[in-house]
Design a protein around this motif. Structure first.
Motif, PDB file in Angstrom:
ATOM      1  N   LEU A  43     -26.047 -30.620 -28.741  1.00 55.88           N
ATOM      2  CA  LEU A  43     -25.282 -29.376 -28.627  1.00 55.88           C
ATOM      3  C   LEU A  43     -25.966 -28.360 -27.717  1.00 55.88           C
ATOM      4  N   VAL A  44     -27.299 -28.297 -27.760  1.00 52.69           N
ATOM      5  CA  VAL A  44     -27.997 -27.295 -26.955  1.00 52.69           C
ATOM      6  C   VAL A  44     -27.837 -27.552 -25.462  1.00 52.69           C
TER       7      VAL A  44
ATOM      8  N   VAL B 126     -26.670 -28.556 -15.655  1.00 55.95           N
ATOM      9  CA  VAL B 126     -26.898 -29.955 -15.301  1.00 55.95           C
ATOM     10  C   VAL B 126     -26.800 -30.849 -16.528  1.00 55.95           C
ATOM     11  N   MET B 127     -27.481 -30.455 -17.609  1.00 59.22           N
ATOM     12  CA  MET B 127     -27.464 -31.266 -18.827  1.00 59.22           C
ATOM     13  C   MET B 127     -26.074 -31.321 -19.444  1.00 59.22           C
ATOM     14  N   LYS B 128     -25.294 -30.247 -19.261  1.00 61.05           N
ATOM     15  CA  LYS B 128     -23.931 -30.226 -19.779  1.00 61.05           C
ATOM     16  C   LYS B 128     -23.087 -31.297 -19.100  1.00 61.05           C
TER      17      LYS B 128
ATOM     18  N   LEU C  80     -21.223 -34.378 -20.985  1.00 62.56           N
ATOM     19  CA  LEU C  80     -19.784 -34.608 -20.892  1.00 62.56           C
ATOM     20  C   LEU C  80     -19.485 -36.040 -20.441  1.00 62.56           C
ATOM     21  N   MET C  81     -20.290 -36.544 -19.507  1.00 67.18           N
ATOM     22  CA  MET C  81     -20.108 -37.925 -19.056  1.00 67.18           C
ATOM     23  C   MET C  81     -20.354 -38.894 -20.212  1.00 67.18           C
ATOM     24  N   ARG C  82     -21.417 -38.643 -20.976  1.00 62.53           N
ATOM     25  CA  ARG C  82     -21.719 -39.536 -22.100  1.00 62.53           C
ATOM     26  C   ARG C  82     -20.696 -39.421 -23.222  1.00 62.53           C
ATOM     27  N   LEU C  83     -20.119 -38.219 -23.395  1.00 60.74           N
ATOM     28  CA  LEU C  83     -19.034 -38.068 -24.369  1.00 60.74           C
ATOM     29  C   LEU C  83     -17.829 -38.900 -23.952  1.00 60.74           C
TER      30      LEU C  83
END
Length: 317
Positions: A104-105, A111-113, A117-120
């Motif tokens: 969540l953080v 960049v990490m978001k 999102l790709m992994r989700l």
């Protein structure tokens, strides 16, 4: 204005893609059509081709997708009222609501978001695995669908006696059957599909094991429509015969019709008595038609009346 139009177009396209995916997934034994699918590519292409060529199949799949979304939302709401279930492990997921704090953080970093999102999307993000101890039905299902001519009419009567237009009762009925089939797939239980009307040629019965590989057969069976009369004795006898097959102990019968059940209490009483002996329940779904106190007489343990012109008017007996 241009950005707004592009954003709207993208949103509409995403919605259409989601609906198509749900429609294709409806006939895929619940094995999905994304990266984790167990349905071979050639079968996915065949499913898409059949739905493109058959408007009714496409409508059935999309309607079943809507039904599943409603059922899923209802289950989620119920779990929420029960505290969300118990956390038993951590697993990969595509569900934002189950993400662990460490994931969540990442929404706070650009960049990490994007990576999250790709992994989700690929269902590879880390999330809590929860178990809900709610008791659920685990038996097989026998779904009996009325194939009388009145079920095919796109203009049918609602509870007030007004003739309506829109999706025909047979599409609603077959969508209910498809949604129930996918429930059996989730339980890994047999599903028996019955189409009935009247006469020697007015009965088709097929058993599905709810396993990958039978999607095309299920779609072909969904195309059957007799367009005949309504012989309830034929239908009830066919339902009882299915209990003789292996693995059908304590099966539940779901009876879907437009509510033209005759006032023959003796026939209904005999069926209900036999179902009690066999340990099964009978649920009736009346699609369209006139409102009656008991649309399926005495043979159903519970029944629902669905006004397809206004789903909010749905009543339960």
């Amino acid at each position: 204005d241009v950005r707004g139009a592009v954003r709207h177009a993208v949103n509409e396209t995403n919605k259409e893609l989601d609906e198509m995916e749900e429609a294709m997934d409806a006939f895929s034994c619940g094995k999905g059509t994304r990266n984790d699918t167990q349905v071979p590519l050639k079968d996915q292409m065949e499913i898409a081709r059949m739905m493109e060529e058959d408007d009714e199949l496409d409508a059935i799949a999309r309607m079943a997708g809507r039904i599943e979304r409603i059922v899923k939302r209802a289950k989620q709401d119920k779990v929420a009222t029960m505290g969300g279930g118990s956390i038993v492990d951590i697993e990969t997921t595509g569900d934002i609501a189950r993400l662990v704090p460490g994931e969540l953080v990442k929404f706070g970093n650009r960049v990490m978001k994007q990576d999250l999102l790709m992994r989700l999307t690929e269902k590879q993000a880390l999330g809590y695995k929860k178990e809900n101890k709610e008791k659920v039905g685990k038996g097989p299902i026998i779904c009996c669908v009325d194939n009388s001519g009145s079920m095919a009419s796109s203009g049918h009567y609602n509870y007030s006696g007004r003739r309506t237009s829109g999706t025909s009762p047979i599409v609603w009925a077959k969508a209910v059957a498809l949604a129930l089939y996918r429930e059996c797939a989730g339980r890994e239980r047999p599903f028996i599909y019955i189409h009935f009307s009247h006469g020697t040629s007015g009965l088709d019965v097929q058993r599905f094991e709810a396993k990958p590989g039978e999607e095309i057969d299920f779609m072909k069976f969904s195309r059957i429509f007799h367009n005949g009369g309504t012989d309830y004795q034929l239908a009830l006898d066919a339902c009882l015969e299915q209990f003789e097959a292996e693995g059908m102990e304590k099966a539940d019968v779901v009876f879907v019709s437009d509510g033209e059940y005759p006032s023959d209490s003796e026939m209904g009483d005999k069926f209900k008595t036999e179902m009690q002996r066999l340990g099964g329940k009978t649920l009736g779904i009346q699609i369209g038609g006139y409102a009656t106190e008991k649309p399926f007489g005495e043979f159903a343990d519970a029944s629902w009346m669905l006004d397809t012109s206004n789903v909010r008017d749905t009543e339960k007996d």
